[in-house]
Design an enzyme around this catalytic site. Structure first.
Site, PDB file in Angstrom:
ATOM      1  N   ASN A 131     -17.934  -3.713 -20.081  1.00  0.00           N
ATOM      2  CA  ASN A 131     -18.290  -2.309 -20.325  1.00  0.00           C
ATOM      3  C   ASN A 131     -18.506  -1.968 -21.798  1.00  0.00           C
ATOM      4  O   ASN A 131     -19.329  -1.132 -22.130  1.00  0.00           O
ATOM      5  CB  ASN A 131     -17.282  -1.357 -19.671  1.00  0.00           C
ATOM      6  CG  ASN A 131     -15.866  -1.582 -20.116  1.00  0.00           C
ATOM      7  OD1 ASN A 131     -15.499  -2.674 -20.570  1.00  0.00           O
ATOM      8  ND2 ASN A 131     -15.033  -0.568 -20.005  1.00  0.00           N
ATOM      9  N   LYS A 154     -13.681 -15.732 -23.291  1.00  0.00           N
ATOM     10  CA  LYS A 154     -14.212 -15.828 -21.931  1.00  0.00           C
ATOM     11  C   LYS A 154     -14.694 -14.423 -21.582  1.00  0.00           C
ATOM     12  O   LYS A 154     -13.910 -13.542 -21.234  1.00  0.00           O
ATOM     13  CB  LYS A 154     -13.125 -16.303 -20.956  1.00  0.00           C
ATOM     14  CG  LYS A 154     -13.684 -16.727 -19.567  1.00  0.00           C
ATOM     15  CD  LYS A 154     -14.173 -15.567 -18.763  1.00  0.00           C
ATOM     16  CE  LYS A 154     -14.785 -15.979 -17.437  1.00  0.00           C
ATOM     17  NZ  LYS A 154     -15.620 -14.896 -16.851  1.00  0.00           N
ATOM     18  N   HIS A 155     -16.010 -14.214 -21.724  1.00  0.00           N
ATOM     19  CA  HIS A 155     -16.559 -12.887 -21.486  1.00  0.00           C
ATOM     20  C   HIS A 155     -16.922 -12.720 -20.009  1.00  0.00           C
ATOM     21  O   HIS A 155     -16.896 -13.672 -19.229  1.00  0.00           O
ATOM     22  CB  HIS A 155     -17.800 -12.673 -22.368  1.00  0.00           C
ATOM     23  CG  HIS A 155     -17.898 -11.301 -22.929  1.00  0.00           C
ATOM     24  ND1 HIS A 155     -17.493 -10.175 -22.222  1.00  0.00           N
ATOM     25  CD2 HIS A 155     -18.361 -10.830 -24.134  1.00  0.00           C
ATOM     26  CE1 HIS A 155     -17.702  -9.101 -22.962  1.00  0.00           C
ATOM     27  NE2 HIS A 155     -18.217  -9.467 -24.121  1.00  0.00           N
ATOM     28  N   ALA A 156     -17.247 -11.483 -19.630  1.00  0.00           N
ATOM     29  CA  ALA A 156     -17.655 -11.195 -18.256  1.00  0.00           C
ATOM     30  C   ALA A 156     -18.940 -11.946 -17.922  1.00  0.00           C
ATOM     31  O   ALA A 156     -19.785 -12.184 -18.787  1.00  0.00           O
ATOM     32  CB  ALA A 156     -17.859  -9.696 -18.078  1.00  0.00           C
ATOM     33  N   GLU A 228      -4.662  -4.906 -21.494  1.00  0.00           N
ATOM     34  CA  GLU A 228      -5.204  -3.544 -21.517  1.00  0.00           C
ATOM     35  C   GLU A 228      -5.968  -3.386 -20.216  1.00  0.00           C
ATOM     36  O   GLU A 228      -7.054  -3.939 -20.043  1.00  0.00           O
ATOM     37  CB  GLU A 228      -6.105  -3.339 -22.736  1.00  0.00           C
ATOM     38  CG  GLU A 228      -6.412  -1.870 -23.011  1.00  0.00           C
ATOM     39  CD  GLU A 228      -7.641  -1.368 -22.287  1.00  0.00           C
ATOM     40  OE1 GLU A 228      -7.466  -0.712 -21.231  1.00  0.00           O
ATOM     41  OE2 GLU A 228      -8.753  -1.600 -22.752  1.00  0.00           O
ATOM     42  N   CYS A 262     -12.198   2.616 -19.509  1.00  0.00           N
ATOM     43  CA  CYS A 262     -10.795   2.752 -19.114  1.00  0.00           C
ATOM     44  C   CYS A 262     -10.207   4.069 -19.616  1.00  0.00           C
ATOM     45  O   CYS A 262      -9.368   4.676 -18.952  1.00  0.00           O
ATOM     46  CB  CYS A 262      -9.977   1.583 -19.669  1.00  0.00           C
ATOM     47  SG  CYS A 262     -10.400  -0.016 -18.961  1.00  0.00           S
ATOM     48  N   GLU A 359      -8.511   4.460  -9.538  1.00  0.00           N
ATOM     49  CA  GLU A 359      -9.393   4.667 -10.671  1.00  0.00           C
ATOM     50  C   GLU A 359     -10.832   4.696 -10.166  1.00  0.00           C
ATOM     51  O   GLU A 359     -11.261   3.801  -9.432  1.00  0.00           O
ATOM     52  CB  GLU A 359      -9.228   3.543 -11.700  1.00  0.00           C
ATOM     53  CG  GLU A 359     -10.151   3.688 -12.904  1.00  0.00           C
ATOM     54  CD  GLU A 359      -9.991   2.569 -13.921  1.00  0.00           C
ATOM     55  OE1 GLU A 359     -10.375   2.769 -15.080  1.00  0.00           O
ATOM     56  OE2 GLU A 359      -9.495   1.489 -13.545  1.00  0.00           O
TER      57      GLU A 359
END
Length: 468
Positions: A131, A154-156, A228, A262, A359
């Site tokens: 995001n 390690k990214h999305a 987080e 978030c 959420e």
């Protein structure tokens, strides 16, 4: 899951990437360990210079980086450029303050010389979401690199070009090869990396489920972890607030990043005396929001990042309405191509419904009434999450009660919740633990080594002479 760039405005796959092989992953882990052995001893002046250069690149190439972000996850282009510039501010913050934060901390124990020396841990694995594909990474990387740690990202799976651009950014800024590396790996490979003895700590920004999985894996490996996680932030408005400003900020706070943040305000708790007027103004403003091509300057809300996210959000809205929650605007899937979802307002969430308990990660707001301060606090705390809260009041006694009573990691009074390099960032309850940014963030991945030297012994060299 494929590692690929899928344009959220069309649903078309633009580029695909092969995951690193076992041999490639091993080579990167080996390089991280080897680099750390030397990098930890580099002069602080060199780290500051490299980090300052990274800030310059983030500003000068903001349009290029912004296009990558918009292309991969649908962020409005103006916001994407601003994200790159914000990353530059984080780098400069640690250029300015990092050395002081790493300095030995003297402790008076009466007679003997005692102090705490802060030393880096080693390779830190960062598992980051899509995001804020640059900001989430840089707010970890800037303090970690300044402190002498090395980073493994390690990214999305849907932002691989952003991930590779970040590795290239730090290399071009002057950091040694291996100081920051991107791992193109599948989710199933994360546990193996966490367990690897060359990885010393883990930081994750992601969902509650991901936090439980990664936190458990790090715990079994006895490694420090910062989490987080999700948030369902309350936005509380009291009669003394400036209503027009509160409404306009509420809309912005809900729709930031197409509603996919978030710390976006998600639950709007309004005092019953002003609730009818707040609802009228808020719904009208949400109805006028411009949804469209994220590359257009007039666009306020672009597409959601993936079709799965869009369908999941719509299912939450439909289920909430079916259980008795009021739908005031939006709530219908848009026709045509792209992963768009209309700005939506729900009210009086039915107990047990997704609108009340979960959420909502997209442009969906939930309104409710509060009788007084204590009722507003009760409603705000009626959530498993505890990331941030925004409170709107000009009554000082009310403000103090909200600050003390709301169970979150952050409370902003008469302002929307936002991350800032100068302020520690993080939550409590199911929103995770640990802090990013500011002094607290740089010390999360340091060994706070206690040193006590009895009178008459030879004093060790100072930290400054060691680093030089």
């Amino acid at each position: 899951m494929a590692i690929a760039t899928i344009d959220p405005t069309t649903g078309k796959t633009l580029r695909s990437f092969n995951a690193h092989s076992a041999e490639e992953l091993e080579a990167r882990l080996k390089l991280a360990e080897e680099t750390f052995r030397a990098y930890r001893h580099t002069a602080l002046a060199d780290r500051r210079r490299w980090l300052a250069r990274a800030a310059e690149l983030l500003e000068s190439e903001a349009e290029h980086f912004g296009r990558l972000m918009t292309q991969e996850m649908g962020k409005p282009f103006e916001a994407a450029k601003a994200e790159s510039q914000k990353c530059a501010s984080a780098c400069r913050y640690y250029v300015e303050h990092g050395e002081a934060y790493l300095r030995d901390e003297s402790i008076d124990v009466g007679g003997d010389r005692s102090f705490v020396r802060y030393q880096p841990l080693g390779a830190v694995l960062a598992i980051m979401p899509w995001n804020f594909p640059f900001w989430q990474v840089v707010r970890f990387a800037a303090p970690a690199l300044m402190a002498g740690n090395v980073g493994l990202l390690k990214h999305a799976h849907n932002v691989p070009q952003c991930a590779l651009a970040l590795e290239d950014l730090f290399l071009r800024a002057g950091f040694p090869k291996g100081a920051f590396q991107t791992l193109l790996i599948e989710t199933g490979d994360i546990a193996r990396v966490i367990e690897d003895p060359r990885v010393k700590a883990v930081t994750l920004t992601g969902s509650e489920g991901a936090g439980r999985a990664v936190g458990g894996q790090a715990g079994r490996a006895l490694k420090k972890v910062v989490l987080e996680l999700g948030g369902s932030d309350p936005f509380i408005v009291m009669p003394s607030a400036k209503l027009e400003l509160a409404v306009e900020t509420a809309v912005k706070a809900r729709l930031i990043n197409n509603g996919q943040s978030c710390i976006a305000a998600k639950r709007f708790i309004v005092h019953e005396a002003i609730y009818p007027e707040f609802e009228r103004r808020f719904v009208e403003r949400m109805r006028r929001v411009v949804v469209g091509d994220p590359m257009e300057a007039k666009t306020e809300v672009g597409p959601l990042a993936t079709e799965g996210i869009r369908q999941g959000l719509h299912a939450q809205v439909e289920k909430s309405v079916a259980q008795g929650t009021r739908l005031l605007v939006g709530g219908k899937l848009s026709s045509g191509q792209g992963f768009y979802y209309p700005p939506t307002v729900l009210a009086d969430a039915a107990p047990g419904s997704p609108a009340a308990c979960e959420e909502l990660f997209g442009p969906v707001a939930v309104l409710s009434r509060a009788r007084d301060v204590e009722h507003a606090i009760t409603l705000a705390n009626d959530s498993p999450y505890g990331l941030g809260a925004s409170v709107w009041t000009h009554d000082e006694a009310e403000a103090r009660r909200f600050i003390d009573g709301i169970e979150t990691g952050m409370v902003f009074v008469n302002a929307m919740v936002a991350s800032d390099p100068r302020l520690p960032f993080g939550g409590v309850k199911h929103s995770g633990h640990g802090r990013e940014l500011a002094l607290h963030g740089i010390r999360e991945f340091l060994n706070a080594k206690t040193v006590r030297i009895t009178s008459g012994t030879t004093a060790p060299p100072t930290q400054a002479s060691v680093s030089e």
